[in-house]
Design a protein around this motif. Structure first.
Motif, mmCIF file in Angstrom:
data_model
loop_
_atom_site.group_PDB
_atom_site.id
_atom_site.type_symbol
_atom_site.label_atom_id
_atom_site.label_comp_id
_atom_site.label_asym_id
_atom_site.label_seq_id
_atom_site.Cartn_x
_atom_site.Cartn_y
_atom_site.Cartn_z
ATOM 1 N N LYS A 91 -39.287 -17.700 48.798
ATOM 2 C CA LYS A 91 -39.215 -18.277 47.457
ATOM 3 C C LYS A 91 -37.814 -18.819 47.173
ATOM 4 O O LYS A 91 -37.659 -19.926 46.634
ATOM 5 C CB LYS A 91 -39.595 -17.224 46.418
ATOM 6 C CG LYS A 91 -39.642 -17.736 45.015
ATOM 7 C CD LYS A 91 -40.065 -16.657 44.049
ATOM 8 C CE LYS A 91 -40.074 -17.190 42.628
ATOM 9 N NZ LYS A 91 -40.425 -16.157 41.655
ATOM 10 N N GLU A 92 -36.781 -18.054 47.539
ATOM 11 C CA GLU A 92 -35.405 -18.513 47.340
ATOM 12 C C GLU A 92 -35.129 -19.762 48.168
ATOM 13 O O GLU A 92 -34.491 -20.707 47.696
ATOM 14 C CB GLU A 92 -34.418 -17.418 47.731
ATOM 15 C CG GLU A 92 -34.385 -16.241 46.796
ATOM 16 C CD GLU A 92 -33.535 -15.099 47.326
ATOM 17 O OE1 GLU A 92 -33.103 -14.289 46.497
ATOM 18 O OE2 GLU A 92 -33.307 -15.029 48.550
ATOM 19 N N LEU A 94 -37.266 -22.055 49.191
ATOM 20 C CA LEU A 94 -37.924 -23.215 48.588
ATOM 21 C C LEU A 94 -37.195 -23.671 47.331
ATOM 22 O O LEU A 94 -37.076 -24.876 47.072
ATOM 23 C CB LEU A 94 -39.385 -22.881 48.283
ATOM 24 C CG LEU A 94 -40.275 -22.681 49.515
ATOM 25 C CD1 LEU A 94 -41.669 -22.224 49.105
ATOM 26 C CD2 LEU A 94 -40.352 -23.961 50.329
ATOM 27 N N THR A 95 -36.698 -22.729 46.546
ATOM 28 C CA THR A 95 -35.953 -23.085 45.337
ATOM 29 C C THR A 95 -34.665 -23.822 45.705
ATOM 30 O O THR A 95 -34.347 -24.862 45.116
ATOM 31 C CB THR A 95 -35.617 -21.821 44.527
ATOM 32 O OG1 THR A 95 -36.829 -21.144 44.206
ATOM 33 C CG2 THR A 95 -34.857 -22.161 43.267
ATOM 34 N N TYR A 96 -33.914 -23.297 46.662
ATOM 35 C CA TYR A 96 -32.674 -23.944 47.081
ATOM 36 C C TYR A 96 -32.945 -25.337 47.642
ATOM 37 O O TYR A 96 -32.200 -26.285 47.372
ATOM 38 C CB TYR A 96 -31.948 -23.108 48.136
ATOM 39 C CG TYR A 96 -31.521 -21.740 47.675
ATOM 40 C CD1 TYR A 96 -31.279 -21.469 46.332
ATOM 41 C CD2 TYR A 96 -31.353 -20.713 48.580
ATOM 42 C CE1 TYR A 96 -30.886 -20.214 45.916
ATOM 43 C CE2 TYR A 96 -30.950 -19.453 48.167
ATOM 44 C CZ TYR A 96 -30.718 -19.203 46.840
ATOM 45 O OH TYR A 96 -30.327 -17.961 46.434
ATOM 46 N N THR A 97 -34.020 -25.470 48.426
ATOM 47 C CA THR A 97 -34.367 -26.767 49.001
ATOM 48 C C THR A 97 -34.704 -27.766 47.909
ATOM 49 O O THR A 97 -34.258 -28.918 47.952
ATOM 50 C CB THR A 97 -35.547 -26.614 49.975
ATOM 51 O OG1 THR A 97 -35.201 -25.649 50.975
ATOM 52 C CG2 THR A 97 -35.889 -27.933 50.632
ATOM 53 N N ALA A 98 -35.466 -27.330 46.909
ATOM 54 C CA ALA A 98 -35.830 -28.224 45.806
ATOM 55 C C ALA A 98 -34.596 -28.663 45.028
ATOM 56 O O ALA A 98 -34.482 -29.835 44.636
ATOM 57 C CB ALA A 98 -36.825 -27.523 44.877
ATOM 58 N N VAL A 99 -33.666 -27.752 44.811
ATOM 59 C CA VAL A 99 -32.438 -28.100 44.095
ATOM 60 C C VAL A 99 -31.637 -29.132 44.880
ATOM 61 O O VAL A 99 -31.133 -30.116 44.312
ATOM 62 C CB VAL A 99 -31.598 -26.829 43.821
ATOM 63 C CG1 VAL A 99 -30.202 -27.184 43.354
ATOM 64 C CG2 VAL A 99 -32.282 -25.946 42.807
#
Length: 130
Positions: A91-92, A94-99
């Motif tokens: 989850k982290e 994917l969040t970092y990648t999206a940012v």
């Protein structure tokens, strides 16, 4: 009177409370306990071990290690360092990648807009040769 009452100073204040002394924590620590290390590798136990091992090394201890020995040691050290890494969860990640993708898209839009504006400005200033 104005000279004595400068900002942060009181009459009779010698600045004794400006510095906080942390002797209480040092008094509680004993030599048997491992001190907290913040970012460094030097601790009391390591310093004691290094000072005890200050004897000169013999020729057998200082011989050069071969190429394959150095490569093997390098790989062991890399594996040891990778075990210390705190890996992100899915989850982290994917969040970092999206940012990162969103930030790159915004920066791309800004640079493309500035490039277009400057190109139009240069053509307006120097005229369109066609």
């Amino acid at each position: 009177m104005a000279d004595k009452k400068r900002r942060g100073e009181d009459a009779g204040d010698d600045g004794l409370h400006d510095e906080v002394v942390d002797d209480v924590a040092d008094a509680d620590a004993t030599d048997d306990e491992e001190p907290v290390s913040r970012g460094g590798t030097a601790t009391r136990s390591r310093a004691k071990a290094d000072s005890a091992d200050s004897r000169p090394k013999t020729k057998a201890e200082t011989e050069r290690v071969g190429l394959f020995g150095r490569i093997a040691r390098f790989i062991r050290e890399v594996v040891a360092e990778l075990r210390k890494v705190i890996w992100p969860t899915r989850k982290e990640l994917l969040t970092y990648t999206a940012v990162v993708v969103a930030f790159v898209a915004v920066m791309l839009t800004i640079v493309a807009g500035l490039d277009f504006a400057f190109a139009k400005g240069v053509l307006w200033v120097f005229g369109n040769p066609s």
